[in-house]
Design a protein around this motif. Structure first.
Motif, short mmCIF file in Angstrom:
data_model
loop_
_atom_site.label_atom_id
_atom_site.label_comp_id
_atom_site.label_asym_id
_atom_site.label_seq_id
_atom_site.Cartn_x
_atom_site.Cartn_y
_atom_site.Cartn_z
N GLU A 108 0.77 -1.18 0.40
CA GLU A 108 0.28 -0.10 -0.01
C GLU A 108 0.64 1.48 -0.20
OE1 GLU A 108 -4.10 0.54 2.72
OE2 GLU A 108 -3.10 2.39 3.08
N LYS A 109 0.48 2.58 -1.17
CA LYS A 109 1.61 3.30 -1.45
C LYS A 109 0.35 4.46 -1.39
CE LYS A 109 5.43 5.91 -2.79
NZ LYS A 109 6.27 5.18 -4.11
N VAL A 110 0.60 5.51 -0.33
CA VAL A 110 -0.29 7.51 -1.47
C VAL A 110 0.75 7.69 -1.88
CG1 VAL A 110 -1.20 8.56 -0.56
CG2 VAL A 110 -1.82 6.78 0.87
N PHE A 111 0.20 8.13 -2.70
CA PHE A 111 1.30 9.05 -4.24
C PHE A 111 0.89 10.32 -4.05
CE2 PHE A 111 1.34 5.00 -5.74
CZ PHE A 111 2.54 4.22 -6.43
N THR A 112 1.61 11.47 -3.79
CA THR A 112 1.39 12.85 -3.13
C THR A 112 2.41 13.94 -3.99
OG1 THR A 112 1.92 13.45 -1.56
CG2 THR A 112 0.00 12.34 -1.47
N ASP A 113 2.84 12.92 -5.25
CA ASP A 113 4.10 13.91 -5.85
C ASP A 113 3.08 14.86 -6.80
OD1 ASP A 113 4.38 10.51 -5.93
OD2 ASP A 113 5.77 10.91 -6.85
N ALA A 114 3.83 16.08 -7.04
CA ALA A 114 3.11 17.06 -7.23
C ALA A 114 2.79 16.84 -8.93
CB ALA A 114 4.85 17.97 -7.47
N LYS A 115 3.02 15.58 -10.21
CA LYS A 115 2.36 15.67 -10.92
C LYS A 115 0.99 14.70 -11.23
CE LYS A 115 4.61 10.88 -10.98
NZ LYS A 115 5.91 10.25 -11.93
N TYR A 116 0.98 14.52 -9.54
CA TYR A 116 -0.92 14.12 -9.54
C TYR A 116 -1.48 15.24 -8.69
CZ TYR A 116 1.52 9.75 -10.59
OH TYR A 116 2.81 8.56 -11.00
N LEU A 117 -0.84 16.32 -8.17
CA LEU A 117 -1.79 17.52 -7.12
C LEU A 117 -2.66 18.09 -8.72
CD1 LEU A 117 -0.13 17.28 -4.14
CD2 LEU A 117 -1.10 15.79 -4.74
N VAL A 118 -2.87 17.79 -9.12
CA VAL A 118 -3.68 18.70 -10.63
C VAL A 118 -4.76 18.10 -10.60
CG1 VAL A 118 -1.48 19.12 -11.47
CG2 VAL A 118 -2.67 17.04 -12.56
N ILE A 119 -5.40 18.71 -11.85
CA ILE A 119 -6.89 18.53 -11.73
C ILE A 119 -7.25 17.31 -13.01
CG2 ILE A 119 -8.69 19.61 -14.13
CD1 ILE A 119 -8.49 20.91 -10.97
N ASN A 120 -6.57 16.89 -14.13
CA ASN A 120 -6.29 15.70 -14.80
C ASN A 120 -4.79 15.21 -14.46
OD1 ASN A 120 -9.32 16.28 -15.13
ND2 ASN A 120 -9.39 17.65 -16.72
N PRO A 121 -4.53 14.00 -13.74
CA PRO A 121 -3.18 14.34 -13.99
C PRO A 121 -3.56 12.53 -14.27
CG PRO A 121 -3.77 13.57 -11.54
CD PRO A 121 -5.48 13.73 -12.44
N GLU A 122 -2.05 11.73 -15.08
CA GLU A 122 -1.91 10.76 -15.53
C GLU A 122 -1.37 9.45 -14.78
OE1 GLU A 122 -0.65 10.90 -19.69
OE2 GLU A 122 -2.34 11.92 -20.46
N PHE A 123 -2.03 8.56 -14.10
CA PHE A 123 -1.24 7.93 -12.99
C PHE A 123 0.25 6.82 -13.40
CE2 PHE A 123 -0.81 3.84 -9.88
CZ PHE A 123 -0.76 4.69 -9.38
N HIS A 124 0.97 6.85 -13.51
CA HIS A 124 2.13 5.26 -14.48
C HIS A 124 3.35 5.76 -13.24
CE1 HIS A 124 4.52 4.98 -18.11
NE2 HIS A 124 4.41 3.94 -17.04
N GLU A 125 3.41 4.38 -12.70
CA GLU A 125 4.28 3.67 -11.48
C GLU A 125 4.92 2.63 -12.52
OE1 GLU A 125 5.42 5.68 -8.93
OE2 GLU A 125 4.58 7.69 -9.33
N HIS A 126 5.92 1.75 -11.41
CA HIS A 126 6.63 0.43 -11.31
C HIS A 126 6.25 0.32 -10.46
CE1 HIS A 126 6.65 0.05 -15.95
NE2 HIS A 126 6.49 1.64 -15.95
N ILE A 127 6.26 -0.89 -9.56
CA ILE A 127 6.03 -0.86 -8.87
C ILE A 127 6.80 -2.88 -8.80
CG2 ILE A 127 4.72 -2.02 -6.41
CD1 ILE A 127 4.67 0.64 -7.29
#
Length: 271
Positions: A108-127
């Motif tokens: 479990e991880k909460v993402f609060t990166d600046a790139k996601y704190l916008v109106i319409n973000p695109e989520f892209h991660e590798h776990i």
């Protein structure tokens, strides 16, 4: 007469202006009460497999998979009327049991990166997926929350698989000394087969006259090296001088990345 007639007109204009200000104030208050919709999550992709846009979610989840010891690709599009405040990813399983050498895994991880704190973000991660967790079906959830507290969640299922899989075993359990025994099984190795080692040994067997301790160990690479799918099929000779008794057999498959998978069984050598 002219001066007297202007007084009622001025009073009337003052009343109209006051009414206009009142209506404008009410309109402004109404605007502040407008409720914004919760974020929407679309095109949620995770792992490998087939992900068609517009594909029904149940069909997508059946084919999504990833391998232990690799990284998990995730992507999603988030449409939000208010600024997104966080994106939470969680992965867990209630249907798998850790065996010897394995550990239970929850992520479990909460993402609060600046790139996601916008109106319409695109989520892209590798776990990263640990190599020592149980294989099987895992539940995956993605939660998007905006700064007004509105939230939306999507979920699915992910099959986490071994990078090396052994199956369809056909191995003799007994053999007379001086004869050979048959060993056969299927191998699936995502990263390609590096080699297959067979180790046969016994402990505590008493040697009779004319007998010699037998310990067999051999690595097989010819015909298997770099294949991702192969059938191991061998006949192994047991010396006529080998002591009768129970032997421990270990078949070990190593892939090109150094990952290994073992299969243990026993062989009884008779006189």
């Amino acid at each position: 007469m002219k001066t007297t007639s202007m007084k009622p007109n001025l009073k009337f204009l003052a009343i109209v202006a006051s009414a206009g200000l009142f209506l404008q104030s009410c309109s402004s208050d109404d605007d502040g009460d407008v409720e914004l919709n919760a974020p929407e999550i679309s095109n949620f992709e995770y792992g490998e497999g087939h992900h068609d846009e517009g594909e029904d979610h149940d069909h997508q989840s059946e084919e999504a998979y990833a391998f232990k010891g690799s990284d998990l690709h995730l992507a999603a599009e988030i449409s939000a009327e208010a600024t997104v405040s966080s994106i939470t990813l969680s992965i867990h399983s209630d249907d798998v049991t850790a065996e010897e050498g394995e550990v239970d895994w929850e992520f479990e991880k909460v993402f609060t990166d600046a790139k996601y704190l916008v109106i319409n973000p695109e989520f892209h991660e590798h776990i990263d997926i640990p190599a020592d967790i149980p294989s099987g079906e895992y539940h995956i959830e993605l939660l998007a929350t905006d700064e007004l507290g509105n939230s939306t969640e999507v979920e699915g299922h992910l099959e986490i698989m071994d990078v090396i899989t052994l199956s369809d075993f056909s191995i003799d359990e007994t053999v007379a000394r001086g004869e050979d025994f048959h060993a056969e099984f299927m191998i699936s190795a995502v990263n390609g087969i590096h080699g297959i080692t067979v180790d046969i040994h016994a402990h505590g067997l008493t040697l009779a006259e004319g007998e010699e301790e037998w310990h067999f160990e051999s690595e097989y690479t010819e015909g298997y090296h770099e294949l991702t799918d192969a059938e191991f099929h061998k006949h192994i000779d047991v010396p006529a001088t080998a002591p009768a008794g129970e032997y421990h057999m270990v078949f070990t498959v190593e892939d090109e990345d150094g990952n290994t998978k073992e299969y243990d069984t026993h062989l009884t050598v008779t006189e």
